[in-house]
Design an enzyme around this catalytic site. Structure first.
Site, short mmCIF file in Angstrom:
data_model
loop_
_atom_site.label_atom_id
_atom_site.label_comp_id
_atom_site.label_asym_id
_atom_site.label_seq_id
_atom_site.Cartn_x
_atom_site.Cartn_y
_atom_site.Cartn_z
N LYS A 20 0.89 -1.18 0.00
CA LYS A 20 0.00 0.00 0.00
C LYS A 20 0.92 1.22 0.00
O LYS A 20 1.47 1.60 1.02
CB LYS A 20 -0.86 -0.03 1.27
CG LYS A 20 -2.17 0.73 1.21
CD LYS A 20 -2.06 2.20 0.99
CE LYS A 20 -1.71 2.99 2.22
NZ LYS A 20 -1.48 4.43 1.90
N GLU B 290 9.41 16.13 15.88
CA GLU B 290 9.75 16.06 14.46
C GLU B 290 8.86 17.01 13.65
O GLU B 290 7.65 17.00 13.81
CB GLU B 290 9.57 14.63 13.95
CG GLU B 290 10.06 14.44 12.54
CD GLU B 290 9.98 13.00 12.08
OE1 GLU B 290 8.91 12.38 12.25
OE2 GLU B 290 10.97 12.50 11.52
P1 ADP Z 1 3.75 10.49 6.71
O1 ADP Z 1 3.41 11.60 7.63
O2 ADP Z 1 5.20 10.33 6.44
O3 ADP Z 1 2.88 10.40 5.51
P2 ADP Z 1 2.14 8.47 7.90
O4 ADP Z 1 2.51 7.65 9.09
O5 ADP Z 1 0.98 9.38 8.00
O6 ADP Z 1 3.48 9.21 7.56
O7 ADP Z 1 1.91 7.55 6.63
C1 ADP Z 1 2.75 6.49 6.29
C2 ADP Z 1 1.94 5.42 5.60
O8 ADP Z 1 0.98 4.91 6.52
C3 ADP Z 1 1.13 5.92 4.40
O9 ADP Z 1 1.15 4.95 3.38
C4 ADP Z 1 -0.25 6.09 4.97
O10 ADP Z 1 -1.26 5.99 4.01
C5 ADP Z 1 -0.31 4.93 5.94
N1 ADP Z 1 -1.33 5.06 6.98
C6 ADP Z 1 -1.88 6.19 7.50
N2 ADP Z 1 -2.81 5.89 8.42
C7 ADP Z 1 -2.85 4.55 8.53
C8 ADP Z 1 -3.61 3.63 9.32
N3 ADP Z 1 -4.50 4.04 10.19
N4 ADP Z 1 -3.37 2.30 9.16
C9 ADP Z 1 -2.46 1.86 8.28
N5 ADP Z 1 -1.72 2.68 7.50
C10 ADP Z 1 -1.91 4.00 7.62
#
Ligand code: ADP
Length: 496
Positions: free
Chosen positions: A176, A386
């Site tokens: 994903k 961060e």
């Molecule tokens: P960033 O701020 O670097 O985008 P995130 O942690 O928000 O970091 O996102 C990293 C990845 O995790 C992305 O692919 C995002 O779509 C995914 N993601 C965000 N929320 C969830 C969730 N609740 N469960 C699983 N994956 C998630």
């Protein structure tokens, strides 16, 4: 304008999301430039992808590892041929400058050739049995279907760190990609397909994290999850996976310090700090976000650093003369802006930058000025949290011991750098800095694929990518072969 529409990859077929909905991938330097429409997937799409991966696992696990590795060698060569095109695609969807997106593709190439060598290693151990006429060994087995969730800042390198070692180990994958930068994952997986990867071995489900990432974490047929992203989401992913005892590899945030001692080569330290803080527009988990300056050089360093930060050319990363590209989206601009407010409220001084760039050539993008804070103390939020933007804090200290204490006084532990000519202090820092990575006389960014990558404290949960990834993507089987032709009871028949 017209733009291409991409589908999910499930069992070797390109299929739209069951919802029929899509998400637009926009160029952060120019929001009129639509890179493409990507599927907005949900649990149903994830379930189909996992089923396809499960089916493909039955045969992929039986392909000899050296043969699996040959596909990676071919993929590495194809990536070399397509490097320029894929770098341009990446700059369009992510924003970082071409020199850096070429580097991102190069990292995937390096990873392909490095990991391909594992096809003829994947070593286990043999060891003597405690019983006569009995042979003992341990072998690495694939885990099964692995789910991968990746961020937008290294849109090809990070997927390659996960996919390649998982594949050579005999796993099948559902990935994903980050919603802001899916195209680079598509390019990487297309390369694998062109290199001969069988259908269903890698599947792509694009979409938002809660919609498509969460069901991947929870799916019972997914045997392990490899996640890179924020500590906030990583914690959520880890907790959800724990409910079914699913192993999870988490690579998350940092608040990385570069320490400059009085005896440092100042020009080198300045160049390192500039690259560490503003390379990738500060959007690396290893970005330099704290510069710790010993008092003897602090004034001179600060003056020169501000001048160099001011001189950086910000703009569209496709322009070869640009040094700092846009931030990836509006949310990141909002975060940088919020932290400027927080820092100023706490008493820090904006020495340069501090605002989003709007108007003129910046009107259609998400640009932020390279920003430097002075007068920062270690307890301020700007020194602990961060930001993930082109924002860096200068903190002054008296003694080497204080510098180590300040560097360690945060919840993260990814990367650190020390600039000095004193070999004793260098080795003391290597021993005492609480971080997964320590550089001496080099910036906090610049990891190479064949070393362990990861951090301590809130940066990770103990796993490593690079050297160490195979440990996550395989599981041990201990094997005993008794050729005595009689029942031998361990710890009983051979006691005394
Ligand atoms: P960033 O701020 O670097 O985008 P995130 O942690 O928000 O970091 O996102 C990293 C990845 O995790 C992305 O692919 C995002 O779509 C995914 N993601 C965000 N929320 C969830 C969730 N609740 N469960 C699983 N994956 C998630």
């Amino acid at each position: 304008m017209t733009y291409p529409t991409y589908h999910n990859l499930i069992g070797g077929e390109w299929v739209p999301a069951a919802s029929g909905k899509t998400l637009l991938n926009l160029n952060p330097a120019d929001d009129a430039d639509v890179v493409g429409a990507f599927p907005s997937s949900h649990a149903e799409d994830v379930a189909n992808a996992v089923a396809a991966a499960k089916k493909a696992f039955a045969s992929w696990r039986l392909v000899p590892a050296p043969k699996r590795a040959e596909i990676l060698v071919r993929a590495g060569s194809i990536l070399q041929e397509r490097k320029e095109q894929y770098a341009r695609d990446m700059t369009r969807e992510m924003g970082k400058v071409l020199a850096e997106t070429r580097g991102d593709v190069q990292e995937a190439i390096d990873e392909a050739f490095y990991v391909a060598g594992e096809g003829r290693r994947l070593f286990g151990v043999t060891t003597p049995s405690e019983l006569q006429n009995k042979f003992a060994m341990s072998v690495r087995m694939p885990v099964g279907v692995v789910g991968m969730i990746t961020p937008w800042n290294f849109p090809m390198a990070i997927p390659s760190w996960k996919l390649f070692p998982a594949l050579v180990s005999g796993n099948t994958c559902v990935i994903k990609p980050a919603e802001d930068t899916p195209l680079s994952t598509y390019n990487l997986v297309q390369t694998l397909i062109d290199a001969g990867l069988p259908p269903g071995v890698v599947n792509i489900v694009a979409g938002l994290g809660p919609d498509a990432g969460a069901p991947l974490v929870e799916h019972p047929d997914v045997r392990a999850i490899s996640f890179t992203g924020s500590s906030e989401i990583g914690s959520l992913v880890g907790q959800r996976a724990a409910a079914s005892f699913k192993p999870v590899s988490l690579e998350m945030g940092g608040k990385n310090a570069q320490i400059v001692l009085n005896d440092a080569n100042l020009d080198l330290a300045l160049n390192g700090a500039l690259w560490g803080a503003f390379g990738t527009t500060g959007q690396r988990c290893t970005a330099t976000s704290r510069i710790l300056l010993q008092k003897g050089i602090a004034a001179e360093f600060t003056k020169e650093f501000i001048a160099r930060a001011k001189a950086l050319k910000v703009g569209n990363g496709l322009d070869e003369s640009v040094e700092v590209g846009p931030q990836v989206n509006e949310a990141q601009i909002a975060t940088s802006t919020k932290y400027v407010e927080i820092a100023v409220k706490e008493g820090a001084e904006v020495l340069t930058g501090g605002r989003a760039l709007t108007g003129g050539g910046y009107a259609n993008g998400t640009f932020f000025e390279p920003t430097v804070f002075g007068g920062v103390t270690p307890k301020m939020r700007i020194a602990r949290e961060e930001v993930f933007g082109p924002v860096v804090s200068l903190i002054e200290f008296d003694t080497f011991e204080q510098a180590i204490e300040i560097a360690n006084s945060i919840e993260y532990g990814l990367s650190t750098a020390l600039y000095t000519k004193d070999v004793n202090r260098a080795f003391t820092a290597i021993r005492d800095l609480e971080a997964g990575i320590t550089y001496i006389n080099a910036p906090t960014i610049g990891a190479e694929v064949h070393l362990p990558f990861g951090g301590v404290k809130q940066t990770g949960n103990g796993h490593r990518e690079g050297l160490g990834a195979i440990d996550f993507f395989t599981t041990w089987k201990s094997v005993y072969v008794d050729y005595s032709d009689r029942l031998q009871r361990a710890q009983i028949d051979n006691a005394e």
